[in-house]
Every structure is written in C-alpha cells, then in structure tokens.
Design an enzyme around this catalytic site. Structure first.
Site, short mmCIF file in Angstrom:
data_model
loop_
_atom_site.label_atom_id
_atom_site.label_comp_id
_atom_site.label_asym_id
_atom_site.label_seq_id
_atom_site.Cartn_x
_atom_site.Cartn_y
_atom_site.Cartn_z
N LYS A 258 0.86 -1.19 0.00
CA LYS A 258 0.00 0.00 0.00
C LYS A 258 0.89 1.23 0.00
O LYS A 258 1.68 1.44 0.92
CB LYS A 258 -0.91 0.01 1.24
CG LYS A 258 -1.68 1.33 1.44
CD LYS A 258 -2.64 1.27 2.63
CE LYS A 258 -3.24 2.65 2.91
NZ LYS A 258 -4.15 2.65 4.07
N LYS A 270 -10.17 13.10 7.63
CA LYS A 270 -9.75 12.74 8.99
C LYS A 270 -9.68 14.00 9.85
O LYS A 270 -9.43 15.09 9.34
CB LYS A 270 -8.33 12.13 8.95
CG LYS A 270 -8.24 10.73 8.38
CD LYS A 270 -6.78 10.28 8.40
CE LYS A 270 -6.59 8.93 7.75
NZ LYS A 270 -7.27 7.82 8.43
N ASP A 281 1.62 6.43 5.32
CA ASP A 281 0.63 5.47 4.79
C ASP A 281 1.14 4.73 3.55
O ASP A 281 0.42 3.96 2.94
CB ASP A 281 -0.68 6.20 4.50
CG ASP A 281 -1.90 5.32 4.72
OD1 ASP A 281 -1.78 4.29 5.43
OD2 ASP A 281 -2.98 5.64 4.19
N ASP A 340 -12.16 7.18 3.26
CA ASP A 340 -10.96 6.96 4.08
C ASP A 340 -10.53 5.49 4.08
O ASP A 340 -9.47 5.15 4.58
CB ASP A 340 -11.21 7.44 5.51
CG ASP A 340 -9.93 7.67 6.29
OD1 ASP A 340 -8.85 7.63 5.67
OD2 ASP A 340 -10.01 7.89 7.52
N GLU A 342 -9.30 3.80 1.75
CA GLU A 342 -8.72 3.84 0.40
C GLU A 342 -7.68 2.75 0.16
O GLU A 342 -7.45 2.34 -0.98
CB GLU A 342 -8.10 5.22 0.15
CG GLU A 342 -6.69 5.44 0.72
CD GLU A 342 -6.59 5.32 2.23
OE1 GLU A 342 -7.61 5.52 2.92
OE2 GLU A 342 -5.48 5.02 2.73
N ARG A 344 -7.54 -0.46 0.79
CA ARG A 344 -8.03 -1.72 0.21
C ARG A 344 -8.33 -1.57 -1.29
O ARG A 344 -8.30 -2.55 -2.02
CB ARG A 344 -9.26 -2.20 0.98
CG ARG A 344 -10.42 -1.24 0.95
CD ARG A 344 -11.44 -1.54 2.04
NE ARG A 344 -10.96 -1.11 3.38
CZ ARG A 344 -11.59 -1.37 4.51
NH1 ARG A 344 -12.70 -2.06 4.50
NH2 ARG A 344 -11.11 -0.93 5.66
N1 BES Z 1 -4.32 4.67 6.73
C1 BES Z 1 -5.46 4.39 7.51
C2 BES Z 1 -5.20 3.39 8.62
C3 BES Z 1 -4.25 3.83 9.72
C4 BES Z 1 -4.74 4.40 10.87
C5 BES Z 1 -2.89 3.63 9.60
C6 BES Z 1 -3.88 4.78 11.88
C7 BES Z 1 -2.01 4.01 10.61
C8 BES Z 1 -2.52 4.59 11.75
C9 BES Z 1 -6.57 3.82 6.62
O1 BES Z 1 -6.57 4.25 5.32
C10 BES Z 1 -7.88 4.23 7.22
O2 BES Z 1 -8.13 5.40 7.26
N2 BES Z 1 -8.67 3.25 7.63
C11 BES Z 1 -9.95 3.50 8.19
C12 BES Z 1 -10.92 2.56 7.53
C13 BES Z 1 -12.36 2.82 7.89
C14 BES Z 1 -12.82 4.12 7.27
C15 BES Z 1 -13.19 1.66 7.40
C16 BES Z 1 -9.88 3.24 9.70
O3 BES Z 1 -9.23 2.26 10.09
O4 BES Z 1 -10.42 4.02 10.44
ZN ZN Z 2 -4.75 4.83 4.55
MN MN Z 3 -7.63 6.09 5.06
#
Ligand code: BES
Ligand code: ZN
Ligand code: MN
Length: 490
Positions: A258, A270, A281, A340, A342, A344
């Site tokens: 990723k 966010k 990321d 958010d 993204e 996947r």
């Molecule tokens: N990049 C984030 C995940 C993340 C969070 C990495 C904290 C490192 C530290 C990912 O893209 C994300 O935002 N995931 C969301 C998914 C949700 C919207 C289903 C999450 O985990 O809140």
């Molecule tokens: Zn992310």
């Molecule tokens: Mn995200």
C-alpha cells in the site's frame, strides 16, 4: 548506517571509540554475559560498576563507563539484554535490541566494537543485525545527503557462516534504512511521481527492473481502485512494479504494498490529529520495495515481483464520493462507502494484477486499519488463506525479530460486505474492522493461492521515543519478514 566487519581480535586491545559489552540478567542478577574475554582487572572493574550502580541487566539499559583498566577503547558501553537462557528466537531478539540500543546511543562515534556473547545460541548474526538496525540517522530535508557511516566490528568467531551472516546483516540493515528513509520523507516531497522517480534512482545498476503505469495506463488497464483513490489529488497515481528474476528460480513470489503517500481521508476527511502521521501510509510499499532490492542484493535464487499501489488520498472537487461505484482490475464492482478506506482499493487492483501471473504465493503489506492499532498496537496482524502459509509467515517473522500475530478471516463477517449496488461494499461495520478489511482483500486473490495480508498500521511508524534498534518515525517494519520469506524458499 553501519559498515560491518567481523574480527576475532581480543576485545581489550582493540582500537575503537567504544566497546559494547552485553550484560545479561541471570536468575534475576545482572552479570557480564559469557564470552567477553576481558582481562581480570577490566572484568573486576565492570563487575563492581554493575554492583555499585545497581544495574538490572534489563533490556534497554545502556550504561557508559569511561577509562576501564586494561581496555584500550576509551569507553565501554554495558548493554542490558535481559534473560539469555530462553528459546533461541527470543534470545536473538534480546541481543538485537540490546546491541541496537547501544549502537544507537553511540551515533557520533565512528569506530564501535561489539563483543558477541557465547552460549547455547550462536549470536554473531544477532549482534550484527542489532548493530545494522540500530545505526540509523533519519535524513533531514536539506541536510547532507550522505549520513556518516559508523564502522562496527563484530568481535567473535570469524568462520565462514559468521562472515556470511555479518554480510547479510549489512544488506538487511541498508534495506530497512531505505524503507525508513522513504517513510520519513515529507509528503510534499514524496508523492506518486517522485516516489517512482526515487525507485528508478535506487534500481540503477541493480538486477531489479522497474515499470510504472501512469494515469492513462491505469485507466485503460481497468485499475478503477487506484484511479478512484487518486482522482482527488493534483498528483496523479501510479502502479509501480519491481521485478527481480534470477535464472532458474526455486519459486516465484509476489509482494504487494500500500503506497498512499498521504492519507487525508479524502472527502471523508480525517480529524487533524489523525492526519499527523499519514505521510507514513506508504510504509507497506516502502517495505515491499526495500525487500525486493534487498533480495536482489543478496542474490537469492527466488523470483520476486513487488506491486506498489501509489496514490495520494485528497479531498477536492474531483475527489471520489461515498456512493460511487468503481470497477476494479478483473471486473468486480465496488461501492465506496467511506473514502478513508482507500488502502483496500489500491491493494485490490494490485492483488488482482499479481494473481494474473500465478505466483507461488502473494503477501501484501499495508498500513490498512486503525482497528489493527487498537487491537495489537506495535504487533502486526497477519491474515490470509492457506493456514500453513500463514503459519510460515508468523514463524519467519518471529525468527527475524518482527512481532506478527495471526488473526482470522471469519466467514460470518463476509455478509457485511454485501450491497445491492455493486458486487462488494468496500467496508463492513465497526466490529472486526481489521478482519473485514482482510476479507475484502481476499476477494481479489483466487481461491487456492497462498496469500498473507500483513496489517502494519501500528508497527510501521514510531511516534514515541526511540527504543532498542527502533528509531523515531519510520521503522522499516516488514522488510525482514519479506526477505526471510524469500530465503525460506531457497
Ligand atoms: N491509513 C489508515 C489506517 C491507519 C490508521 C494507519 C492509523 C495508521 C494509523 C486507513 O486508510 C484508514 O483510514 N482506515 C480506516 C478505515 C475505515 C474508514 C473503514 C480506519 O481504520 O479508520
Ligand atoms: Zn490509509
Ligand atoms: Mn484512510
């Protein structure tokens, strides 16, 4: 960065700025670890220091002693390593962390020597790896591009296997440093195009072939996931592949990373605090790239291809919307529910592409979910298909010193990804958020292919103080497991 050599020279007479000696915790008491070979007066003095300063020998304890009698180096660093009588992988990791902490503290010293303790486990490799991982200085924007190298002498046996292990540690150390440097780059400087440009620079003169798909090629290739995530940014997305193909390979592996160079969340933006570390990321893509270069440098007889899904997730008038339905590589349609989620989407396209070439196994590495951080903190989660393969990944991670824990992909969570509007909804509910993300990815990997998904959201970036061989910022997590996995097919 460390330049490593091995030597069987007696520690006391060695010319160096500092000599690192391991202190073990034996039946609750701190003692100089076996095998230091120091002369009597030096041993007595250091034993007194341990007693008088009430050292514990616990991991992370680093004590500097100046002017030790009979020792030529002006300072001796006592590095606590904890219990060294446990199982081999645990002992090795204790040594890596102890040496890493000591070497990290000696950043400004040019010549460092580390004594390899003796015991049931051969610890030469662990000493070398700890030194290689601990000797890292983050590059600062505008500062001298070439950070000074530290010369680290590994004092112990110099037989063939040890020399090979020390050489390997040097390659692993520079691969991990490369991944850390990429992660630490500020997101205004590292965006999809510049990411690919820096990969091209790194690939020069190596056996790794870089290819990159630009926006037009992504569109015609049907990579709707990557195109959709990238469409809100002025910085166009890319899909980079890094291929290392030795002649007559024993196996062929695919690594998927990723590579979100900045994750603002897109329109589902966010909160400010949540964005603070989101330059990291792309840590999965960095780990994959570093591993491919490392494997090529080691000349392993295994073919590996890295697939890096690189995009910047930004809100704008052209950004993806919740409710959009996009067609992924291979034809599956996905309804976007939260922009958010993204990671996947870029991974789904890359997994589908990787699977088209029918590799022996696929491993993806991603800072995928906040749920992983809540559940496991700095321990990565591994999910996937093929129980044996997942176990193989867990065991290798344990052996190389990366904390990885297995997690299930429960079939009862699959209905959470159903929607009347597309083949797949792109997220489930809050419960099991890490697992539904994994299940989503599994939709792009053919049944029967060995596949592991590493969620490294927690361990990829260290926002706290440096510890052991782990610096602040990018950690390079994942590189060692991927290289170890390739080695396991040799
Ligand atoms: N990049 C984030 C995940 C993340 C969070 C990495 C904290 C490192 C530290 C990912 O893209 C994300 O935002 N995931 C969301 C998914 C949700 C919207 C289903 C999450 O985990 O809140
Ligand atoms: Zn992310
Ligand atoms: Mn995200």
């Amino acid at each position: 960065m460390a330049h490593l050599t091995s030597s069987s020279h007696p520690a006391a007479g060695l010319e160096a700025d500092a000599l690192v000696v391991i202190v073990a915790k034996d039946c609750g008491r701190a003692v100089l670890a076996d095998g230091h070979g120091l002369p009597p007066q030096a041993t007595t003095h250091l034993t007194t220091v341990i007693a008088e300063l009430e050292l514990t020998g616990d991991p992370g304890e680093v004590t500097t002693v100046a002017a030790v009698p009979e020792v030529r180096a002006p300072r001796v660093v006592l590095a606590g390593a904890g219990d060294l009588t446990g199982p081999d992988p645990a002992t090795r990791e204790h040594i890596r962390q102890a040496v890493g902490a000591a070497v990290r503290g000696l950043e400004s010293r040019r010549q460092v020597a580390v004594v390899v303790p003796t015991g049931a486990t051969d610890l030469g490799a662990a000493v070398a790896e700890g030194a290689a991982l601990g000797s890292y200085t983050p590059a600062k924007v505008g500062a001298d591009k070439s950070p000074r190298t530290q010369n680290v002498t590994v004092l112990g046996p110099t037989d063939g296997p040890t020399r090979k292990a020390v050489k390997r540690a040097g390659v692993i150390g520079s691969a991990v440093a490369y991944a850390r440097d990429l992660v630490n780059q500020p997101p205004n400087l590292l965006y999809p195009e510049s990411f690919v440009a820096s990969l091209a620079e790194r690939a020069k003169g190596t056996k790794v072939k870089l290819k990159s798909l630009d926006l037009g090629q992504l569109r015609t290739g049907g990579f709707g996931g990557i195109v959709g995530v990238g469409q809100g940014s002025v910085n166009e997305p890319r899909l980079a592949t890094l291929a290392y193909s030795p002649s007559r390979p024993r196996a062929s592996l695919a690594f998927v990373g990723k590579g979100i160079t900045f994750d603002s969340g897109g329109l589902c933006i966010k909160p400010a605090d949540g964005m603070l570390t989101m330059k990291s990321d792309m840590a999965g893509a960095a780990a994959v790239a570093a591993a491919v270069f490392g494997i090529a440098e080691l000349g392993l007889p295994v073919a590996v291809t890295g697939y890096l899904g690189i995009a910047e997730n930004m809100p704008s008038g052209t950004a993806q919307r919740p409710g959009d339905v996009v067609t992924m590589r291979g034809g599956k349609t996905v309804e976007i529910l939260n922009t958010d989620a993204e990671g996947r989407m870029v991974l789904g396209d890359c997994l589908a592409l990787a699977a088209e070439r029918e590799p022996r196994a696929i491993v993806d590495v991603a800072t995928l979910t906040g749920a992983q951080v809540i559940a496991l903190a700095d321990t990565a989660a591994v999910m996937g298909r093929g129980d044996e393969f997942r176990t193989r990944v867990v065991d290798i991670a344990g052996a190389v010193g990366e904390a990885v824990w297995p997690m299930p992909l429960p079939s009862e969570l699959r209905p959470a990804l159903e929607t009347p509007n597309a083949d797949l909804a792109h997220k489930g509910g809050r419960e099991g958020g890490m697992l539904t993300a994994g299940i989503f990815l599994g939709e792009f990997v053919p049944e029967g292919t060995d596949w592991a998904h590493l969620d490294i959201a927690g361990p990829s970036f260290n926002s706290k103080a440096a510890h052991g061989y782990t610096p602040k910022g990018g950690t390079g997590f994942g590189v060692r497991t991927l290289v170890g996995l390739a080695e396991s097919y040799c």
